[in-house]
Design a protein around this motif. Structure first.
Motif, PDB file in Angstrom:
ATOM      1  N   ASN A 130       0.851  -1.184   0.000  1.00 58.77           N
ATOM      2  CA  ASN A 130       0.000   0.000   0.000  1.00 58.77           C
ATOM      3  C   ASN A 130       0.891   1.240   0.000  1.00 58.77           C
ATOM      4  N   ALA A 131       0.292   2.362  -0.368  1.00 54.98           N
ATOM      5  CA  ALA A 131       1.021   3.629  -0.375  1.00 54.98           C
ATOM      6  C   ALA A 131       0.065   4.741   0.028  1.00 54.98           C
ATOM      7  N   GLU A 132       0.475   5.513   1.037  1.00 53.15           N
ATOM      8  CA  GLU A 132      -0.347   6.630   1.474  1.00 53.15           C
ATOM      9  C   GLU A 132      -0.418   7.680   0.357  1.00 53.15           C
ATOM     10  N   GLY A 133      -1.630   8.115   0.053  1.00 52.64           N
ATOM     11  CA  GLY A 133      -1.810   9.094  -1.018  1.00 52.64           C
ATOM     12  C   GLY A 133      -1.948   8.477  -2.393  1.00 52.64           C
ATOM     13  N   LEU A 134      -2.094   7.166  -2.471  1.00 48.74           N
ATOM     14  CA  LEU A 134      -2.248   6.504  -3.771  1.00 48.74           C
ATOM     15  C   LEU A 134      -3.542   6.986  -4.435  1.00 48.74           C
ATOM     16  N   PRO A 135      -3.454   7.469  -5.687  1.00 47.29           N
ATOM     17  CA  PRO A 135      -4.675   7.936  -6.388  1.00 47.29           C
ATOM     18  C   PRO A 135      -5.732   6.842  -6.450  1.00 47.29           C
ATOM     19  N   ASN A 136      -6.964   7.219  -6.216  1.00 43.70           N
ATOM     20  CA  ASN A 136      -8.058   6.261  -6.182  1.00 43.70           C
ATOM     21  C   ASN A 136      -8.570   5.979  -7.592  1.00 43.70           C
ATOM     22  N   VAL A 137      -7.670   5.432  -8.397  1.00 39.75           N
ATOM     23  CA  VAL A 137      -8.028   5.049  -9.772  1.00 39.75           C
ATOM     24  C   VAL A 137      -7.439   3.670 -10.030  1.00 39.75           C
ATOM     25  N   PRO A 138      -8.114   2.862 -10.877  1.00 45.17           N
ATOM     26  CA  PRO A 138      -7.647   1.490 -11.105  1.00 45.17           C
ATOM     27  C   PRO A 138      -6.208   1.398 -11.615  1.00 45.17           C
ATOM     28  N   VAL A 139      -5.810   2.338 -12.470  1.00 51.08           N
ATOM     29  CA  VAL A 139      -4.472   2.248 -13.043  1.00 51.08           C
ATOM     30  C   VAL A 139      -3.398   2.409 -11.965  1.00 51.08           C
ATOM     31  N   ALA A 140      -3.663   3.191 -10.921  1.00 56.09           N
ATOM     32  CA  ALA A 140      -2.691   3.370  -9.845  1.00 56.09           C
ATOM     33  C   ALA A 140      -2.503   2.055  -9.086  1.00 56.09           C
ATOM     34  N   ARG A 141      -3.619   1.395  -8.806  1.00 56.65           N
ATOM     35  CA  ARG A 141      -3.516   0.100  -8.116  1.00 56.65           C
ATOM     36  C   ARG A 141      -2.812  -0.925  -8.999  1.00 56.65           C
ATOM     37  N   THR A 142      -3.058  -0.873 -10.290  1.00 55.51           N
ATOM     38  CA  THR A 142      -2.379  -1.796 -11.216  1.00 55.51           C
ATOM     39  C   THR A 142      -0.873  -1.584 -11.205  1.00 55.51           C
ATOM     40  N   LEU A 143      -0.462  -0.310 -11.214  1.00 54.39           N
ATOM     41  CA  LEU A 143       0.971  -0.009 -11.168  1.00 54.39           C
ATOM     42  C   LEU A 143       1.601  -0.520  -9.872  1.00 54.39           C
ATOM     43  N   LEU A 144       0.895  -0.386  -8.760  1.00 50.67           N
ATOM     44  CA  LEU A 144       1.408  -0.865  -7.476  1.00 50.67           C
ATOM     45  C   LEU A 144       1.514  -2.387  -7.467  1.00 50.67           C
ATOM     46  N   ASN A 145       0.518  -3.055  -8.048  1.00 52.07           N
ATOM     47  CA  ASN A 145       0.556  -4.509  -8.131  1.00 52.07           C
ATOM     48  C   ASN A 145       1.702  -4.988  -9.025  1.00 52.07           C
ATOM     49  N   ASN A 146       1.942  -4.253 -10.101  1.00 52.89           N
ATOM     50  CA  ASN A 146       3.053  -4.601 -10.990  1.00 52.89           C
ATOM     51  C   ASN A 146       4.392  -4.468 -10.260  1.00 52.89           C
ATOM     52  N   TYR A 147       4.506  -3.428  -9.431  1.00 50.65           N
ATOM     53  CA  TYR A 147       5.738  -3.253  -8.655  1.00 50.65           C
ATOM     54  C   TYR A 147       5.923  -4.406  -7.683  1.00 50.65           C
ATOM     55  N   ALA A 148       4.820  -4.842  -7.046  1.00 50.73           N
ATOM     56  CA  ALA A 148       4.890  -5.967  -6.105  1.00 50.73           C
ATOM     57  C   ALA A 148       5.371  -7.226  -6.819  1.00 50.73           C
ATOM     58  N   ARG A 149       4.874  -7.460  -8.034  1.00 46.13           N
ATOM     59  CA  ARG A 149       5.307  -8.641  -8.777  1.00 46.13           C
ATOM     60  C   ARG A 149       6.777  -8.542  -9.181  1.00 46.13           C
ATOM     61  N   SER A 150       7.236  -7.320  -9.469  1.00 48.68           N
ATOM     62  CA  SER A 150       8.620  -7.152  -9.927  1.00 48.68           C
ATOM     63  C   SER A 150       9.639  -7.442  -8.834  1.00 48.68           C
ATOM     64  N   ILE A 151       9.243  -7.297  -7.573  1.00 49.48           N
ATOM     65  CA  ILE A 151      10.176  -7.582  -6.476  1.00 49.48           C
ATOM     66  C   ILE A 151       9.875  -8.924  -5.802  1.00 49.48           C
ATOM     67  N   SER A 152       8.930  -9.679  -6.360  1.00 44.72           N
ATOM     68  CA  SER A 152       8.629 -11.016  -5.848  1.00 44.72           C
ATOM     69  C   SER A 152       9.490 -12.018  -6.616  1.00 44.72           C
ATOM     70  N   ILE A 153      10.491 -12.548  -5.966  1.00 44.15           N
ATOM     71  CA  ILE A 153      11.460 -13.404  -6.645  1.00 44.15           C
ATOM     72  C   ILE A 153      11.751 -14.650  -5.827  1.00 44.15           C
ATOM     73  N   ASP A 154      12.440 -15.596  -6.473  1.00 46.38           N
ATOM     74  CA  ASP A 154      12.969 -16.777  -5.793  1.00 46.38           C
ATOM     75  C   ASP A 154      14.468 -16.584  -5.650  1.00 46.38           C
ATOM     76  N   VAL A 155      14.930 -16.536  -4.421  1.00 51.47           N
ATOM     77  CA  VAL A 155      16.343 -16.269  -4.139  1.00 51.47           C
ATOM     78  C   VAL A 155      17.095 -17.589  -4.024  1.00 51.47           C
ATOM     79  N   PRO A 156      18.049 -17.856  -4.929  1.00 50.01           N
ATOM     80  CA  PRO A 156      18.822 -19.102  -4.827  1.00 50.01           C
ATOM     81  C   PRO A 156      19.861 -19.019  -3.728  1.00 50.01           C
TER      82      PRO A 156
END
Length: 262
Positions: free
Chosen positions: A201-227
């Motif tokens: 979550n992010a304080e002040g996140l715009p209440n529009v679907p595209v903002a939530r999509t961008l945040l979800n994309n960021y979450a996926r980009s840092i979700s990794i498997d560490v060898p």
């Protein structure tokens, strides 16, 4: 004659006390010699096992600083005669795989081997097997090393309420926001540390679907498997949990040779 009797009786008592003192001193000297011999034998065994562990670590494709070995249990000499040792503690520092790639190194791996079988000839000559009934390993992966692997400017990881927490600056629709949240941490089937950031979550996140999509994309980009590096002594990772100092890794194995048999 009656007055001389006490002096006559006193002499054997004094001789008895002297003999007792001499006996106690001799016993103390003997115990001291045995303790010294016991500790000298421990030192010899620790050096021998250190050399054998170094060979085994190299044989299994791992790399580390020279191992630090401590043989537990007292007295030691009785363990030598029985060919069975209560505990052998091994510390390996800067553990890494032979092929680094994206594998993260372990600053310190503590290995606790219990009920170790090793004959006197094996300890003396280095020929033969040293086998532990159980081997337990623990290590801590620093949050800084994990953050470096994620490679996101300003991203910081820490423990929050028993979970892996993240804080990072993120640009969302032209606004610089601070993202916070937690990740699920698990061990994958391939033995990697799985990080899944599903609650950001992010304080002040715009209440529009595209903002939530961008945040979800960021979450996926840092979700990794560490060898992790290949662990020595056939250790298999069983648990990873966030702690204030980093991700605590727990591994174990049974009936493991902890040396390279000659």
């Amino acid at each position: 004659m009656a007055q001389a009797q006490p002096a006559y009786v006193e002499r054997p008592r004094r001789r008895g006390r002297r003999a007792l003192v001499v006996l106690v001193v001799l016993l103390l000297l003997l115990v001291g010699i045995l303790v010294v011999a016991d500790r000298v034998a421990v030192g010899v065994a620790e050096r021998a096992i250190t050399d054998q562990v170094r060979q085994e670590v190299a044989k299994q494709g791992a790399q580390s600083a020279p191992p630090e070995v401590e043989v537990g249990g007292f007295p030691f000499l009785t363990q030598v005669l029985n060919g069975r040792y209560e505990r052998i503690s091994i510390v390996l520092r800067e553990v890494r795989g032979s092929v680094q790639g994206d594998a993260i190194s372990l600053p310190k791996l503590d290995v606790d081997a219990r009920q170790v079988s090793a004959s006197l000839d094996t300890i003396r000559s280095g020929q033969g097997e040293v086998v532990a009934e159980t081997v337990h390993g623990t290590a801590t992966v620093s949050y800084d090393s994990l953050a470096a692997l994620l490679d996101r400017p300003g991203l910081k990881l820490s423990e929050k309420g028993g979970k892996l927490g993240v804080t990072a600056p993120v640009d969302v629709l032209g606004q610089q926001l601070t993202v916070t949240g937690t990740a699920d941490v698990a061990i994958s089937e391939q033995g990697k540390v799985s990080l899944r950031f599903n609650d950001l979550n992010a304080e002040g996140l715009p209440n529009v679907p595209v903002a939530r999509t961008l945040l979800n994309n960021y979450a996926r980009s840092i979700s990794i498997d560490v060898p992790l590096p290949e662990l020595p002594f056939q250790l298999a990772v069983r648990e990873v949990r966030p702690t204030p100092d980093g991700l605590a890794v727990t591994a174990d194995a049974t009936n493991v040779p902890i040396n390279s048999a000659g």
